[in-house]
Design a protein around this motif. Sequence first.
Motif, PDB file in Angstrom:
ATOM      1  N   LYS A   1      46.645  22.874  46.165  1.00  0.00           N
ATOM      2  CA  LYS A   1      47.241  24.200  46.286  1.00  0.00           C
ATOM      3  C   LYS A   1      46.997  25.024  45.035  1.00  0.00           C
ATOM      4  N   ILE A   2      47.286  26.317  45.156  1.00  0.00           N
ATOM      5  CA  ILE A   2      47.244  27.259  44.044  1.00  0.00           C
ATOM      6  C   ILE A   2      48.622  27.896  43.951  1.00  0.00           C
ATOM      7  N   VAL A   3      49.229  27.829  42.787  1.00  0.00           N
ATOM      8  CA  VAL A   3      50.543  28.425  42.555  1.00  0.00           C
ATOM      9  C   VAL A   3      50.377  29.513  41.507  1.00  0.00           C
ATOM     10  N   SER A   4      50.890  30.709  41.820  1.00  0.00           N
ATOM     11  CA  SER A   4      50.720  31.838  40.898  1.00  0.00           C
ATOM     12  C   SER A   4      52.068  32.413  40.513  1.00  0.00           C
ATOM     13  N   GLY A   5      52.072  33.106  39.392  1.00  0.00           N
ATOM     14  CA  GLY A   5      53.243  33.867  38.983  1.00  0.00           C
ATOM     15  C   GLY A   5      53.228  35.216  39.673  1.00  0.00           C
ATOM     16  N   PRO A   6      53.799  36.247  39.062  1.00  0.00           N
ATOM     17  CA  PRO A   6      53.823  37.569  39.687  1.00  0.00           C
ATOM     18  C   PRO A   6      52.404  38.033  40.053  1.00  0.00           C
ATOM     19  N   ALA A   7      52.283  38.595  41.274  1.00  0.00           N
ATOM     20  CA  ALA A   7      50.999  39.063  41.768  1.00  0.00           C
ATOM     21  C   ALA A   7      51.155  40.455  42.357  1.00  0.00           C
ATOM     22  N   TYR A   8      50.075  41.222  42.362  1.00  0.00           N
ATOM     23  CA  TYR A   8      50.119  42.609  42.834  1.00  0.00           C
ATOM     24  C   TYR A   8      48.760  42.954  43.449  1.00  0.00           C
TER      25      TYR A   8
ATOM     26  N   GLU B   1      40.578  49.867  44.597  1.00  0.00           N
ATOM     27  CA  GLU B   1      39.768  50.844  43.850  1.00  0.00           C
ATOM     28  C   GLU B   1      40.385  51.128  42.476  1.00  0.00           C
ATOM     29  N   ASP B   2      40.757  50.040  41.780  1.00  0.00           N
ATOM     30  CA  ASP B   2      41.324  50.089  40.433  1.00  0.00           C
ATOM     31  C   ASP B   2      42.667  50.811  40.355  1.00  0.00           C
ATOM     32  N   VAL B   3      43.285  51.046  41.524  1.00  0.00           N
ATOM     33  CA  VAL B   3      44.623  51.652  41.554  1.00  0.00           C
ATOM     34  C   VAL B   3      45.626  50.562  41.909  1.00  0.00           C
ATOM     35  N   THR B   4      46.544  50.296  41.012  1.00  0.00           N
ATOM     36  CA  THR B   4      47.562  49.275  41.262  1.00  0.00           C
ATOM     37  C   THR B   4      48.644  49.844  42.164  1.00  0.00           C
ATOM     38  N   LEU B   5      48.878  49.202  43.296  1.00  0.00           N
ATOM     39  CA  LEU B   5      49.902  49.668  44.221  1.00  0.00           C
ATOM     40  C   LEU B   5      51.279  49.304  43.714  1.00  0.00           C
ATOM     41  N   PRO B   6      52.276  50.151  43.984  1.00  0.00           N
ATOM     42  CA  PRO B   6      53.613  49.968  43.373  1.00  0.00           C
ATOM     43  C   PRO B   6      54.462  48.909  44.066  1.00  0.00           C
ATOM     44  N   PHE B   7      53.898  47.794  44.387  1.00  0.00           N
ATOM     45  CA  PHE B   7      54.688  46.686  44.921  1.00  0.00           C
ATOM     46  C   PHE B   7      53.928  45.388  44.669  1.00  0.00           C
TER      47      PHE B   7
ATOM     48  N   HIS C   1      36.075  45.923  45.108  1.00  0.00           N
ATOM     49  CA  HIS C   1      36.770  47.120  45.579  1.00  0.00           C
ATOM     50  C   HIS C   1      38.284  46.919  45.615  1.00  0.00           C
ATOM     51  N   PHE C   2      38.698  45.683  45.815  1.00  0.00           N
ATOM     52  CA  PHE C   2      40.130  45.392  45.838  1.00  0.00           C
ATOM     53  C   PHE C   2      40.324  43.953  45.368  1.00  0.00           C
ATOM     54  N   TYR C   3      41.534  43.647  44.950  1.00  0.00           N
ATOM     55  CA  TYR C   3      41.845  42.271  44.594  1.00  0.00           C
ATOM     56  C   TYR C   3      43.355  42.108  44.492  1.00  0.00           C
ATOM     57  N   ILE C   4      43.768  40.860  44.554  1.00  0.00           N
ATOM     58  CA  ILE C   4      45.160  40.508  44.300  1.00  0.00           C
ATOM     59  C   ILE C   4      45.225  40.035  42.853  1.00  0.00           C
ATOM     60  N   GLY C   5      45.900  40.802  42.027  1.00  0.00           N
ATOM     61  CA  GLY C   5      45.991  40.467  40.616  1.00  0.00           C
ATOM     62  C   GLY C   5      46.963  39.331  40.375  1.00  0.00           C
ATOM     63  N   LEU C   6      46.513  38.325  39.635  1.00  0.00           N
ATOM     64  CA  LEU C   6      47.336  37.158  39.310  1.00  0.00           C
ATOM     65  C   LEU C   6      47.589  37.160  37.813  1.00  0.00           C
ATOM     66  N   THR C   7      48.836  37.373  37.410  1.00  0.00           N
ATOM     67  CA  THR C   7      49.138  37.376  35.977  1.00  0.00           C
ATOM     68  C   THR C   7      48.847  36.009  35.375  1.00  0.00           C
TER      69      THR C   7
END
Length: 846
Positions: free
Chosen positions: A196-203, A207-213, A181-187
């Motif tokens: 540890k886990i190191v990620s680049g830009p994340a969003y 519900e498949d709607v990407t929030l604008p931040f 239903h939701f997730y933190i997208g990791l490019t």
Amino acid sequence: MIFLLTFVLTTYSQVSTHGDSLITTIDSLKKDSLKTNIPTPSAPNENSIDAPIDYNARDSILFDAVEKKMYLHGDAKIVYKDIELKAEYIELDLSNSTVYAIGVPDSTGKKIGSPSFKEGKEEFKSDNMKYNYRTKRGLINGVITEQSGGYLHSERTKKQANEEIHIKRGKYTTCNLDHPHFYIGLTKAKVIPDDKIVSGPAYLVIEDVTLPFGIPFGFFPNKSGNSSGVIIPEYGEEANRGFFLRNGGYYFAINDYADLSLTADIYSKGSWGAGMHTNYKKRYKFDGNIDFQYERVRIGLPESSNFQQKNIYWLKWKHNQDKKARPYSNFSASVDFGKSNYGKYSTFTSPAAYLKNTAQSSISYSKSFARLPINFSANLRHTQSTINDTTTMMNLSLPEFAMNVSRQFPFKRKHKVGKTRFYEKIGVSYSANMKNTVKVEEKELFQPDIFEKFDNGIKHYVSSSTQMKMLKYLTLSPTANYTERWYFNYLDKYWDYTYLNADSVTYGKLITDTIKGFNRVYDYTFSASLNTKIYGMFTFKSKRLQAIRHVLTPNISYNIRPDFGEDKYDYYRKYYNGNNAFVTYSPYENGMYGQPPSGKMGSLRLSLGNNLEMKVLSPKDTTNTPKKVQIFESLNFSTSYNIVADSLNWSPVNITGGTTLFKTLRLRYGGTVDPYALDSLGNMTNKFTWQVDSSRFGRLTSANASLSFSLRSKSTGTKDKEKTDMLFDYPNGYVDFDIPWNVSFDYNFRYNKSKFEPTINQTISVRGELKLTPKWKIEVSTGYDIKNKDFSYTKVDIYRDLHCWEMRFTWIPFGFRQSYNFQINVKSSILQDLKLNKRSDWSDNF
């Protein structure tokens, strides 16, 4: 983790079969050209297997000796030690040292048998995977794995030889669905195992709607067990205290036995706070927690008329010792101590703490002995009122010791011969208690002279009793009690005629001196009681009502005590006051164990207990087994008559009782009837009420009744382990959806009339829960004071289960705590700060 693939895939450097686990199918097209002598494997190397490999497939297993490949078709499965790999198709290439697994479409085009890997508690799924067990590098597509309560999805994953993982187009979520239903997208992200886990830009995607931040990069701990880290504060605004950052700080994972959280709060208008919380546990030994909170509350601005500043604190400590640790001794603590106005001003006060009138603490140690009838205890106790700011008295016992000797039979023969003689049943018990107590205001608690205000004493109590049968049905129980008190000071009162009262220009004042010294004060009583049971049965010829049984329990007891007010005991003295009259007082009237009573007593106490029940047959019961139905569980009467008193010999008649009707309706009642009449001034006379008013048996001076019932629907679910764990881990956040509804109702009535004007108090309280749908639930609690015509503390809670999210709405519609709170948040504590909150704070009501 999925990165444990190295362990399983490096085992494919050699293949062995055993038992019936292998079904080999040879390709018939190459049967004539196939060499039957397979080259002998080389000597074991660092990638050699050290345990048998079990593998099978539903359809077929093909082995190509020329290409050095093995093909497993249909529910393919490979098991090595505690490692298990499943897929619809698995291909093992020994020449290239690779293994490949993938799911395949069925006849309808639906993909089945996606690769599934499991080792111990670690498990993951993927679309396909390819791994080189010599270079220890692999490529995995469409992987889903569980990571400490969360789920990591990756479109493309590369495993390096140093165990590091590189992820492209990944997702992190706490939703357990394949399509969350939701997730933190990791490019892109890099996973360092157990670090540890190191990620680049994340969003964030809901519900498949990407929030604008989003965030430019991310850094997440990836260690098993507890990890230290920053506690992110909550933010908001209050009308009286301004903008705030609250409950932020640092969490210390000290070791496997203890942790520590340090938090702080800050408000834009000057309020601030600091807190500490620690948990500790040693298995089979002890466990506990400590919670301390200090707050400086500033309401409004200094120049405003409603400005207030309060320094408040509260300490809680719970400690429990495992019974297995020390069978004959125990140490426990339950500390609940702080400023009496903490519940009113603190942000962290729960509704239960706010409604509590008193706070109590106890730290105790107890010791018993395996072969001795003695037990010992030492306690530190504290009691304080938390009703309002004006009542700030505390009672402290520092310390309190107690020793008890269980009942012993000194005249009992060691070797019994024949019947037990009456004197062998004589038992003696002993107890001793020592206290060191003080009653002070909160502001005096930490003053240096507090130890001078302590009062102390020791009390000894000896009791001897026995029982014997009389006339077969009567039980006689004689008892002798002796009480001795040791005090270390006493009071001396006298009238000072030389003292000048400046206000009234008169002479005379009562002087009270406290004189130190050892004082022994004792008294004793004798009593004997006679009791029995009388049974009455009334049978009926009715098909349903079979019988009514009445059980009466009469009891007669006689108590005698000498007059300890006589001069020879010196327990009571007199002084001559300014009104030319003698005033009697006891030098030990302030003693913690009191003083011996004055006046002779020869009291005959009468009591009668009643129990009434009936036996009925249910028309639905085919076994004809009668069922007991309570009419009165208890109906008791008691009074006493003082033989040696010159007037007012009878004491009031006490009535108590209760019963349960229809299994759910509980009724309790009681009252006191005084047989003596009052004069016109409200003073008691030596005349009975019926002598003054023939229509009345006595004066009803007090009465009480309570009526309560609760109803609930039948449970629709079962208590599985997951629900039980949730209940214990999150008791305040757990919502039970297995009970569609329940409601409880309480009514309390109190009547008091000591003289002419009665006072009546009536209260009603209602609590209920209703499951509107499988996902919606509402809870309501309220009450009403009929006398004051006002509602008591009322709260409405609405809950919505959103699978991996949840919605809560709490509303307190009126009163000092009037407020509301609306919140949507992720269920999992891992992402507890991922929430949307809107509220009005009760502190704005100041």
